[in-house]
Design a protein around this motif. Structure first.
Motif, PDB file in Angstrom:
ATOM      1  N   ILE A  17       0.879  -1.168   0.000  1.00  0.00           N
ATOM      2  CA  ILE A  17       0.000   0.000   0.000  1.00  0.00           C
ATOM      3  C   ILE A  17       0.914   1.215   0.000  1.00  0.00           C
ATOM      4  O   ILE A  17       1.722   1.392   0.918  1.00  0.00           O
ATOM      5  N   ILE A  18       0.820   2.031  -1.049  1.00  0.00           N
ATOM      6  CA  ILE A  18       1.836   3.055  -1.295  1.00  0.00           C
ATOM      7  C   ILE A  18       1.194   4.414  -1.561  1.00  0.00           C
ATOM      8  O   ILE A  18       0.354   4.546  -2.462  1.00  0.00           O
ATOM      9  N   ALA A  19       1.590   5.410  -0.798  1.00  0.00           N
ATOM     10  CA  ALA A  19       1.230   6.796  -1.101  1.00  0.00           C
ATOM     11  C   ALA A  19       2.379   7.389  -1.895  1.00  0.00           C
ATOM     12  O   ALA A  19       3.532   7.314  -1.469  1.00  0.00           O
ATOM     13  N   THR A  20       2.077   7.958  -3.046  1.00  0.00           N
ATOM     14  CA  THR A  20       3.162   8.439  -3.904  1.00  0.00           C
ATOM     15  C   THR A  20       2.726   9.593  -4.787  1.00  0.00           C
ATOM     16  O   THR A  20       1.540   9.747  -5.096  1.00  0.00           O
ATOM     17  N   HIS A  21       3.718  10.396  -5.200  1.00  0.00           N
ATOM     18  CA  HIS A  21       3.531  11.441  -6.211  1.00  0.00           C
ATOM     19  C   HIS A  21       4.210  11.042  -7.513  1.00  0.00           C
ATOM     20  O   HIS A  21       4.154  11.789  -8.484  1.00  0.00           O
ATOM     21  N   SER A  22       4.871   9.883  -7.521  1.00  0.00           N
ATOM     22  CA  SER A  22       5.713   9.510  -8.660  1.00  0.00           C
ATOM     23  C   SER A  22       4.915   8.840  -9.771  1.00  0.00           C
ATOM     24  O   SER A  22       4.385   7.732  -9.587  1.00  0.00           O
ATOM     25  N   PRO A  23       4.850   9.458 -10.966  1.00  0.00           N
ATOM     26  CA  PRO A  23       4.178   8.801 -12.089  1.00  0.00           C
ATOM     27  C   PRO A  23       4.931   7.575 -12.575  1.00  0.00           C
ATOM     28  O   PRO A  23       4.367   6.737 -13.280  1.00  0.00           O
TER      29      PRO A  23
END
Length: 250
Positions: free
Chosen positions: A195-201
């Motif tokens: 489960i990952i929170a990210t801004h990376s496209p």
């Protein structure tokens, strides 16, 4: 999409226990409108603009599972500053039939504290010998920020585990972010759930996944190409001179 064998099937907000919805964190639209959030059996991405509640939700899930609020495994008990919200007290994790053999909560903002805690445990004769051995054998403080992050992914995460990652791209170059996709796939093949929170496209391009986008109006499932992260980076890369003129007011 539900798989009874996945470690966390969904997250429920215990709405009848929430004292008031006009106070943080319940005033966040993503939380205020939350009833039950289904998760992917392998990889779930939580994305959205700053301030929409990504880290708040991820942190609550990690604490509710039993991880230390500042990161690490459930065996870590260090605490430097109590900055987490009380959301974990008002959610229920709907679990599957399997229990993970491994688990880790990575928080980019408190990673330094985690690295320090590992060294303190070793200096005090931590359980099982040298704790740093399971992180590659080298002090995380003696590596660059990016190297220490990737050392955790490469050495500490062993599979058959639940891994909750908050902005893992924070210290990683684009090349290392692509390497992280490979590492994620290895872990998925070893019966892991991430489960990952990210801004990376780059990172959120992993195909066998679910993308949940937090907005000012709530949470919605979106395709990769529908994310703002993808569209903005594509527009900038394809029309760099035009975008720079707009940004610089020329």
């Amino acid at each position: 999409m539900f798989d009874t064998r996945q470690y966390i099937r969904s997250v429920q907000l215990l709405r009848d226990k929430v004292p008031r919805f006009d106070a943080y964190p319940f005033s966040l639209p993503a939380i205020r409108n939350l009833h039950e959030l289904a998760l992917h059996p392998r990889v779930t991405f939580i994305v959205g603009e700053n301030g929409t509640g990504k880290s708040t939700l991820l942190e609550a899930m990690a604490i509710a599972w039993g991880f230390n609020a500042e990161g690490g495994t459930s065996n870590f008990t260090f605490a430097t500053q109590a900055s987490h919200s009380e959301l974990n007290e008002y959610i229920r994790l709907v679990k599957g039939t399997r229990r993970p053999r491994d688990g880790f909560f990575l928080r980019a903002e408190s990673f330094y504290n985690l690295a320090t805690s590992i060294e303190q445990l070793d200096s005090e004769g931590g359980p099982g010998g040298k704790v740093i051995a399971s992180y590659g054998g080298k002090s995380l403080h003696q590596m660059s920020h990016g190297e220490s992050f990737f050392a955790v992914f490469q050495n500490r995460l062993s599979g058959n585990g639940l891994y909750i990652l908050d902005e893992p791209e924070a210290a990683l170059s684009p090349v290392r972010q692509m390497a992280l996709i490979t590492r994620m796939h290895e872990l998925v093949r070893r019966n892991s759930q991430l489960i990952i929170a990210t801004h990376s496209p780059i990172i959120m391009a992993y195909p066998d996944s679910l993308i949940l986008q937090l907005t000012r109006s709530g949470i919605q499932q979106v395709d990769y190409e529908q994310t703002e992260h993808y569209s903005v980076m594509k527009e900038f890369a394809n029309n760099r001179p035009k975008m720079l003129k707009i940004l610089l007011g020329e």
